[in-house]
Motif scaffolding. Sequence first.
Motif, PDB file in Angstrom:
ATOM      1  N   UNK A  48      77.022  48.583  33.049  1.00 24.76           N
ATOM      2  CA  UNK A  48      75.727  48.034  33.416  1.00 24.76           C
ATOM      3  C   UNK A  48      75.818  47.308  34.753  1.00 24.76           C
ATOM      4  N   UNK A  49      76.725  46.339  34.840  1.00 22.10           N
ATOM      5  CA  UNK A  49      76.837  45.540  36.061  1.00 22.10           C
ATOM      6  C   UNK A  49      78.191  44.859  36.098  1.00 22.10           C
ATOM      7  N   UNK A  50      78.642  44.541  37.312  1.00 26.13           N
ATOM      8  CA  UNK A  50      79.876  43.785  37.460  1.00 26.13           C
ATOM      9  C   UNK A  50      79.770  42.859  38.660  1.00 26.13           C
ATOM     10  N   UNK A  51      80.632  41.856  38.667  1.00 24.67           N
ATOM     11  CA  UNK A  51      80.633  40.861  39.730  1.00 24.67           C
ATOM     12  C   UNK A  51      82.069  40.471  40.032  1.00 24.67           C
ATOM     13  N   UNK A  52      82.365  40.304  41.319  1.00 23.81           N
ATOM     14  CA  UNK A  52      83.736  39.970  41.678  1.00 23.81           C
ATOM     15  C   UNK A  52      84.011  38.481  41.429  1.00 23.81           C
ATOM     16  N   UNK A  53      85.252  38.099  41.636  1.00 23.69           N
ATOM     17  CA  UNK A  53      85.673  36.741  41.299  1.00 23.69           C
ATOM     18  C   UNK A  53      84.855  35.683  42.040  1.00 23.69           C
ATOM     19  N   UNK A  54      84.617  35.900  43.324  1.00 27.28           N
ATOM     20  CA  UNK A  54      83.907  34.905  44.114  1.00 27.28           C
ATOM     21  C   UNK A  54      82.399  34.921  43.872  1.00 27.28           C
ATOM     22  N   UNK A  55      81.929  35.970  43.244  1.00 28.25           N
ATOM     23  CA  UNK A  55      80.486  36.099  43.058  1.00 28.25           C
ATOM     24  C   UNK A  55      79.783  36.621  44.292  1.00 28.25           C
ATOM     25  N   UNK A  56      80.550  37.047  45.269  1.00 26.15           N
ATOM     26  CA  UNK A  56      79.974  37.507  46.535  1.00 26.15           C
ATOM     27  C   UNK A  56      79.617  38.980  46.514  1.00 26.15           C
ATOM     28  N   UNK A  57      80.094  39.693  45.512  1.00 33.63           N
ATOM     29  CA  UNK A  57      79.808  41.119  45.420  1.00 33.63           C
ATOM     30  C   UNK A  57      79.386  41.491  44.019  1.00 33.63           C
ATOM     31  N   UNK A  58      78.420  42.397  43.927  1.00 33.86           N
ATOM     32  CA  UNK A  58      77.949  42.880  42.635  1.00 33.86           C
ATOM     33  C   UNK A  58      77.775  44.392  42.684  1.00 33.86           C
ATOM     34  N   UNK A  59      77.783  44.989  41.526  1.00 34.96           N
ATOM     35  CA  UNK A  59      77.574  46.429  41.413  1.00 34.96           C
ATOM     36  C   UNK A  59      76.718  46.664  40.175  1.00 34.96           C
ATOM     37  N   UNK A  60      75.825  47.639  40.258  1.00 33.17           N
ATOM     38  CA  UNK A  60      74.906  47.917  39.150  1.00 33.17           C
ATOM     39  C   UNK A  60      74.842  49.401  38.850  1.00 33.17           C
ATOM     40  N   UNK A  61      74.585  49.707  37.599  1.00 30.39           N
ATOM     41  CA  UNK A  61      74.257  51.078  37.239  1.00 30.39           C
ATOM     42  C   UNK A  61      72.895  51.411  37.844  1.00 30.39           C
ATOM     43  N   UNK A  62      72.700  52.662  38.196  1.00 27.93           N
ATOM     44  CA  UNK A  62      71.451  53.089  38.807  1.00 27.93           C
ATOM     45  C   UNK A  62      70.261  52.769  37.901  1.00 27.93           C
ATOM     46  N   UNK A  63      70.473  52.901  36.608  1.00 29.75           N
ATOM     47  CA  UNK A  63      69.381  52.727  35.654  1.00 29.75           C
ATOM     48  C   UNK A  63      68.860  51.293  35.575  1.00 29.75           C
ATOM     49  N   UNK A  64      69.645  50.332  36.042  1.00 29.85           N
ATOM     50  CA  UNK A  64      69.226  48.935  35.933  1.00 29.85           C
ATOM     51  C   UNK A  64      69.048  48.258  37.289  1.00 29.85           C
ATOM     52  N   UNK A  65      69.448  48.914  38.350  1.00 33.66           N
ATOM     53  CA  UNK A  65      69.366  48.296  39.675  1.00 33.66           C
ATOM     54  C   UNK A  65      67.920  47.926  40.010  1.00 33.66           C
ATOM     55  N   UNK A  66      67.764  46.697  40.485  1.00 36.26           N
ATOM     56  CA  UNK A  66      66.424  46.198  40.792  1.00 36.26           C
ATOM     57  C   UNK A  66      65.777  45.475  39.629  1.00 36.26           C
TER      58      UNK A  66
END
Length: 124
Positions: A48-66
């Motif tokens: 679904x989603x992930x976030x790096x240690x610093x919180x400066x980067x995120x990634x989302x599945x296409x189905x939930x982005x936005x």
Amino acid sequence: QVQLVESGGGLVQAGDSLKLSCAASRRASSTYAMGWFRQAPGKERLFVASINWLGSGTRYAVSVEGRFTISRDNAKNTVFLQMTNLEPDDTAIYYCAVAAGAGLYDDVGSFFLWGQGTQVTVSS
């Protein structure tokens, strides 16, 4: 043994919002990424989603982005998933997870520690 405990799931209507939380009993390692996955009945566990240690980067599945936003509070060993404009297809058990590294990951194999899950049900 570090434990992850999710909360915030529930039954909502399409278009509603929910905020999931996942608290770790203590810090899992020196630095670690975190993520959310979901699993619908009879289906595989999906990113679904992930976030790096610093919180400066995120990634989302296409189905939930936005619609979904992941965030974290390292001082409280907690990760959040703000979900808006929910759809019936979002219905699933949502799991939070800790990754072995500090970067961005979207595959199940990169995560080694999992919570017990929280149910999210979206009615139409």
